[in-house]
Design an enzyme around this catalytic site. Structure first.
Site, mmCIF file in Angstrom:
data_model
loop_
_atom_site.group_PDB
_atom_site.id
_atom_site.type_symbol
_atom_site.label_atom_id
_atom_site.label_comp_id
_atom_site.label_asym_id
_atom_site.label_seq_id
_atom_site.Cartn_x
_atom_site.Cartn_y
_atom_site.Cartn_z
ATOM 1 N N HIS A 90 0.853 -1.207 0.000
ATOM 2 C CA HIS A 90 0.000 0.000 0.000
ATOM 3 C C HIS A 90 0.885 1.253 0.000
ATOM 4 C CE1 HIS A 90 -2.909 2.877 1.553
ATOM 5 N NE2 HIS A 90 -3.825 1.955 1.806
ATOM 6 N N GLU B 100 -0.962 1.427 -5.188
ATOM 7 C CA GLU B 100 -0.743 0.190 -4.435
ATOM 8 C C GLU B 100 -0.623 -1.001 -5.390
ATOM 9 O OE1 GLU B 100 -3.813 0.037 -1.378
ATOM 10 O OE2 GLU B 100 -4.064 2.192 -1.587
HETATM 11 C C1 BG6 Z 1 -6.925 2.257 0.553
HETATM 12 C C2 BG6 Z 1 -8.413 2.078 0.415
HETATM 13 O O1 BG6 Z 1 -6.275 1.166 0.016
HETATM 14 O O2 BG6 Z 1 -6.573 2.357 1.947
HETATM 15 C C3 BG6 Z 1 -9.126 3.237 1.091
HETATM 16 O O3 BG6 Z 1 -8.725 1.983 -0.958
HETATM 17 C C4 BG6 Z 1 -8.689 3.342 2.546
HETATM 18 O O4 BG6 Z 1 -10.531 3.039 1.017
HETATM 19 C C5 BG6 Z 1 -7.163 3.466 2.573
HETATM 20 O O5 BG6 Z 1 -9.290 4.474 3.154
HETATM 21 C C6 BG6 Z 1 -6.562 3.614 3.972
HETATM 22 O O6 BG6 Z 1 -6.942 2.566 4.786
HETATM 23 P P1 BG6 Z 1 -6.469 2.519 6.314
HETATM 24 O O7 BG6 Z 1 -7.094 1.281 6.886
HETATM 25 O O8 BG6 Z 1 -4.978 2.452 6.316
HETATM 26 O O9 BG6 Z 1 -6.968 3.786 6.949
#
Ligand code: BG6
Length: 297
Positions: free
Chosen positions: A173, A273
């Site tokens: 990510h 990502e």
């Molecule tokens: C992304 C999602 O991959 O991660 C989003 O597509 C999400 O919807 C984002 O808000 C962050 O997620 P987190 O759990 O790290 O706050």
């Protein structure tokens, strides 16, 4: 006390923050990187010239069981929320952690290798525990192999140690550091189908992606290089073992609701990502492995 793994000009140090949060710091002639043992989370990668490649929130927490906001969280064994079918859009199960449990689990540093003065390799590993089996009833070994050089290479290898097949979705990510969200465009996804998580509709990309509002999309059928074009630099992302890519910027309203984000944080970051998400979920048979790889330069 920092523990040194090397006496050469390449340095691999095991360090601790004041609250005991542990990380590995790597310095070689190409770049520096910091990788937390919690989540095998790369939270800094800088070449010796230019701006950092990875974005890290100023208000990021380095706390036990809280994912760091920025860098490269490892989303595993599911991306988002677990879904019954790879292509199914199932209702959320709020009892399970968003993006899986690997990003907040304690990993082990398994191996280090100073290939040469320009390139350092480290491998982290994570296996099933009684706690993980309650969340996800499968025995596994997960390895994150990182090569720090002019290119940042990240390989996430899942091995099935169980006697039945299992299905994973996952993502590296990556939060990229950018000059300003209004200056960037993403190339390489033109004509690709995507799931728009905001309208919950399937769409087709038309041209480059530019950002003037919240974007949260899972692209499919992506095999080529993706370019993140900023004012004064272009970052290239090449994935292997993957045909899905998530593009995300929360914009101001979502930033206000999110942990470890300031209202203006969306201006300096964008997530691209490297994934196996939705229709790109992978089934791994007993004693077999799957590797998701991202090369960033
Ligand atoms: C992304 C999602 O991959 O991660 C989003 O597509 C999400 O919807 C984002 O808000 C962050 O997620 P987190 O759990 O790290 O706050």
């Amino acid at each position: 006390m920092a523990q040194n793994y090397s006496l050469a000009k390449v340095v691999i140090e095991h360090k601790k923050l004041i609250n005991g949060f542990e990380y590995i710091e790597i310095k070689n002639t190409s770049a520096t990187a910091k990788i937390a043992l919690q989540g095998a989370h790369i939270f800094e990668y800088k070449r010796h010239y230019g701006n950092p490649v990875l974005w890290l929130s100023e208000s990021s927490d380095f706390e036990h069981m809280k994912s760091i906001r920025g860098g490269i969280p490892v989303c595993w064994p599911w991306f988002g929320t677990p879904r019954a079918l790879p292509s199914g859009r199932m209702p959320k199960d709020e009892s399970l952690p968003q993006h899986g449990f690997a990003r907040t689990a304690m990993w082990k540093l398994k191996n280090t290798n100073e290939t040469d003065a320009n390139s350092t390799e480290v491998t982290f590993s994570l296996s099933h525990t009684p706690e993980s089996l309650k969340l996800w009833p499968h025995r596994f070994e997960l390895e994150l192999h990182v090569i720090v050089s002019d290119t940042l290479t990240v390989e996430l290898k899942t091995t099935n140690l169980d006697d039945k097949a299992f299905l994973i979705t996952q993502a590296l990510h990556t939060y990229f550091d950018i000059s300003h969200i209004s200056h960037v465009r993403v190339k390489g996804l033109d004509k690709k189908p995507y799931f728009d998580a905001l309208s919950m509709k399937e769409k087709i990309q038309d041209g480059d992606i530019i950002f003037n509002r919240e974007i949260d999309r899972v692209y499919q059928d992506v095999y080529g290089k993706i370019l993140l074009i900023d004012k004064n630099r272009t970052i290239k992302i090449q994935n292997e073992g993957s045909s899905s890519v998530v593009v995300w910027n929360p914009w101001v309203d979502k930033c206000k609701r999110m942990s470890a984000m300031k209202p203006s944080s969306y201006e300096g970051m964008v997530c691209i990502e490297s994934a196996n998400a939705f229709d790109d979920a992978r089934i791994i048979k007993p004693n077999e492995s799957h590797t998701l790889k991202a090369m960033i330069n």
